[in-house]
Design a protein around this motif. Structure first.
Motif, short mmCIF file in Angstrom:
data_model
loop_
_atom_site.label_atom_id
_atom_site.label_comp_id
_atom_site.label_asym_id
_atom_site.label_seq_id
_atom_site.Cartn_x
_atom_site.Cartn_y
_atom_site.Cartn_z
N LYS A 162 34.55 27.27 45.46
CA LYS A 162 35.92 26.79 45.21
C LYS A 162 36.24 26.69 43.72
N GLU A 163 35.33 26.09 42.95
CA GLU A 163 35.57 25.93 41.51
C GLU A 163 35.71 27.27 40.80
N ASP A 164 34.90 28.24 41.20
CA ASP A 164 34.99 29.57 40.60
C ASP A 164 36.32 30.24 40.96
N ALA A 165 36.75 30.07 42.19
CA ALA A 165 38.02 30.64 42.63
C ALA A 165 39.18 30.04 41.84
N ILE A 166 39.14 28.73 41.64
CA ILE A 166 40.20 28.05 40.89
C ILE A 166 40.23 28.55 39.45
N GLN A 167 39.06 28.63 38.82
CA GLN A 167 39.00 29.11 37.44
C GLN A 167 39.47 30.55 37.32
N THR A 168 39.13 31.38 38.29
CA THR A 168 39.55 32.78 38.27
C THR A 168 41.07 32.88 38.35
N MET A 169 41.67 32.10 39.24
CA MET A 169 43.13 32.14 39.38
C MET A 169 43.82 31.61 38.11
N LYS A 170 43.27 30.58 37.52
CA LYS A 170 43.87 30.05 36.29
C LYS A 170 43.75 31.06 35.16
N THR A 171 42.63 31.74 35.08
CA THR A 171 42.44 32.77 34.06
C THR A 171 43.43 33.90 34.25
N GLU A 172 43.60 34.34 35.49
CA GLU A 172 44.55 35.42 35.78
C GLU A 172 45.98 34.99 35.46
N LEU A 173 46.33 33.75 35.79
CA LEU A 173 47.66 33.24 35.49
C LEU A 173 47.89 33.22 33.98
N LEU A 174 46.90 32.76 33.23
CA LEU A 174 47.00 32.73 31.78
C LEU A 174 47.18 34.14 31.21
N GLU A 175 46.41 35.08 31.69
CA GLU A 175 46.53 36.47 31.23
C GLU A 175 47.90 37.04 31.55
N PHE A 176 48.40 36.72 32.75
CA PHE A 176 49.71 37.22 33.17
C PHE A 176 50.81 36.67 32.26
N ILE A 177 50.75 35.40 31.96
CA ILE A 177 51.76 34.78 31.12
C ILE A 177 51.69 35.32 29.70
N MET A 178 50.49 35.49 29.19
CA MET A 178 50.34 35.92 27.80
C MET A 178 50.69 37.41 27.58
#
Length: 62
Positions: free
Chosen positions: A44-60
């Motif tokens: 679960k923690e890895d999945a959450i971090q992966t989604m946050k990373t992808e969201l950050l990349e998408f926004i940037m």
């Protein structure tokens, strides 16, 4: 959060690398991220971090 508020946060995150704006965006999406993490086949923690990373990349990317 209104669309205007959200777009202001995105703009701050993109142009000024505003950490507080990015944290506000993460908080906005936190319930969805946690719910969706249940459907990803990884801890679960890895999945959450992966989604946050992808969201950050998408926004940037702008």
């Amino acid at each position: 959060m209104s669309d205007d508020e959200f777009m202001k946060l995105v703009e701050l995150a993109q142009t000024k690398s505003d950490v507080e704006a990015m944290n506000a965006i993460f908080q906005y999406f936190d319930p969805d991220i946690k719910r969706l993490s249940k459907f990803i086949r990884m801890p679960k923690e890895d999945a959450i971090q992966t989604m946050k990373t992808e969201l950050l990349e998408f926004i940037m990317k702008k």
